[in-house]
Design a protein around this motif. Structure first.
Motif, mmCIF file in Angstrom:
data_model
loop_
_atom_site.group_PDB
_atom_site.id
_atom_site.type_symbol
_atom_site.label_atom_id
_atom_site.label_comp_id
_atom_site.label_asym_id
_atom_site.label_seq_id
_atom_site.Cartn_x
_atom_site.Cartn_y
_atom_site.Cartn_z
ATOM 1 N N SER A 43 39.244 -71.936 28.886
ATOM 2 C CA SER A 43 40.157 -70.788 28.863
ATOM 3 C C SER A 43 41.587 -71.327 28.806
ATOM 4 O O SER A 43 41.880 -72.387 29.357
ATOM 5 C CB SER A 43 39.950 -69.912 30.092
ATOM 6 O OG SER A 43 40.235 -70.649 31.255
ATOM 7 N N ASN A 58 36.409 -66.926 20.467
ATOM 8 C CA ASN A 58 36.015 -66.080 21.584
ATOM 9 C C ASN A 58 34.757 -66.650 22.231
ATOM 10 O O ASN A 58 34.157 -67.605 21.727
ATOM 11 C CB ASN A 58 35.857 -64.611 21.169
ATOM 12 C CG ASN A 58 34.731 -64.389 20.183
ATOM 13 O OD1 ASN A 58 33.799 -65.177 20.057
ATOM 14 N ND2 ASN A 58 34.816 -63.295 19.456
ATOM 15 N N LYS A 59 34.368 -66.090 23.359
ATOM 16 C CA LYS A 59 33.235 -66.630 24.118
ATOM 17 C C LYS A 59 31.903 -66.445 23.406
ATOM 18 O O LYS A 59 30.920 -67.075 23.754
ATOM 19 C CB LYS A 59 33.208 -66.024 25.516
ATOM 20 C CG LYS A 59 34.382 -66.513 26.345
ATOM 21 C CD LYS A 59 34.372 -65.986 27.752
ATOM 22 C CE LYS A 59 35.560 -66.552 28.519
ATOM 23 N NZ LYS A 59 35.650 -66.041 29.877
ATOM 24 N N GLU A 60 31.873 -65.603 22.387
ATOM 25 C CA GLU A 60 30.660 -65.427 21.573
ATOM 26 C C GLU A 60 30.580 -66.496 20.485
ATOM 27 O O GLU A 60 29.619 -66.552 19.739
ATOM 28 C CB GLU A 60 30.621 -64.040 20.933
ATOM 29 C CG GLU A 60 30.330 -62.910 21.909
ATOM 30 C CD GLU A 60 31.541 -62.537 22.748
ATOM 31 O OE1 GLU A 60 32.656 -62.468 22.199
ATOM 32 O OE2 GLU A 60 31.371 -62.350 23.966
ATOM 33 N N THR A 100 38.798 -63.306 27.163
ATOM 34 C CA THR A 100 37.602 -63.499 26.343
ATOM 35 C C THR A 100 37.714 -64.693 25.399
ATOM 36 O O THR A 100 36.817 -64.916 24.595
ATOM 37 C CB THR A 100 37.325 -62.242 25.495
ATOM 38 O OG1 THR A 100 38.390 -62.070 24.554
ATOM 39 C CG2 THR A 100 37.193 -61.013 26.361
ATOM 40 N N LEU A 113 38.611 -68.863 24.298
ATOM 41 C CA LEU A 113 38.564 -70.277 24.653
ATOM 42 C C LEU A 113 39.500 -71.023 23.719
ATOM 43 O O LEU A 113 39.691 -70.630 22.574
ATOM 44 C CB LEU A 113 37.145 -70.813 24.508
ATOM 45 C CG LEU A 113 36.090 -70.134 25.368
ATOM 46 C CD1 LEU A 113 34.700 -70.614 24.967
ATOM 47 C CD2 LEU A 113 36.348 -70.385 26.844
#
Length: 140
Positions: free
Chosen positions: A8, A31-33, A72, A74
């Motif tokens: 993050s 993003n985290k996805e 949300t 990284l």
């Protein structure tokens, strides 16, 4: 080259996680996805350049900002020489087609020898900073 893990952008206390200043490099925002949002580079201060994306701007020019999405996202920073940064940024934009990059490179725009695609891939696939390719030669 020295790279971070995907982390993050801010610590829990609100301080920036990547404090190195006045170094050239590439930053990768996803993003985290796992969706790549933006890839950029800086010749002089990758810290200033990447953290501009996490600030609110009132400007007449369109600015890609993620101020409302910070939780949300990284961030990975790769510290390297100016020429390495330019090459790596192009290669990563070509490979991942980030959602918010306006210009996406074509394969013909990449100099296969200079960009050393396989070396970049092997280097960036590892999550630890201890991996160093055995031989990377650059002409700056």
């Amino acid at each position: 080259m020295k790279k971070s893990r995907f982390l993050s952008p801010y610590l829990k206390d609100g301080k920036t996680r990547f404090p190195a200043r006045q170094k050239s490099g590439v930053y990768i925002i996803k993003n985290k996805e796992g969706v790549y949002m933006y890839i950029g580079s800086s010749d002089t201060d990758v810290y200033k350049t990447c953290y501009r994306h996490f600030q609110k701007w009132t400007s007449y020019q369109p600015v890609v900002t993620y101020v409302d999405e910070i939780e949300t996202l990284l961030l990975r920073v790769v510290y390297c020489t100016v020429n390495q940064a330019r090459a790596l940024e192009k290669k990563l934009i070509w490979k991942h087609s980030p959602r918010d990059n306006k210009y996406l490179y074509e394969a013909e725009e990449l100099d296969q020898d200079y960009y050393q695609l396989e070396t970049f891939d092997k280097y960036l696939e590892t999550e630890t900073v201890s991996f160093e390719p055995k031989k990377i030669e650059w002409i700056d």
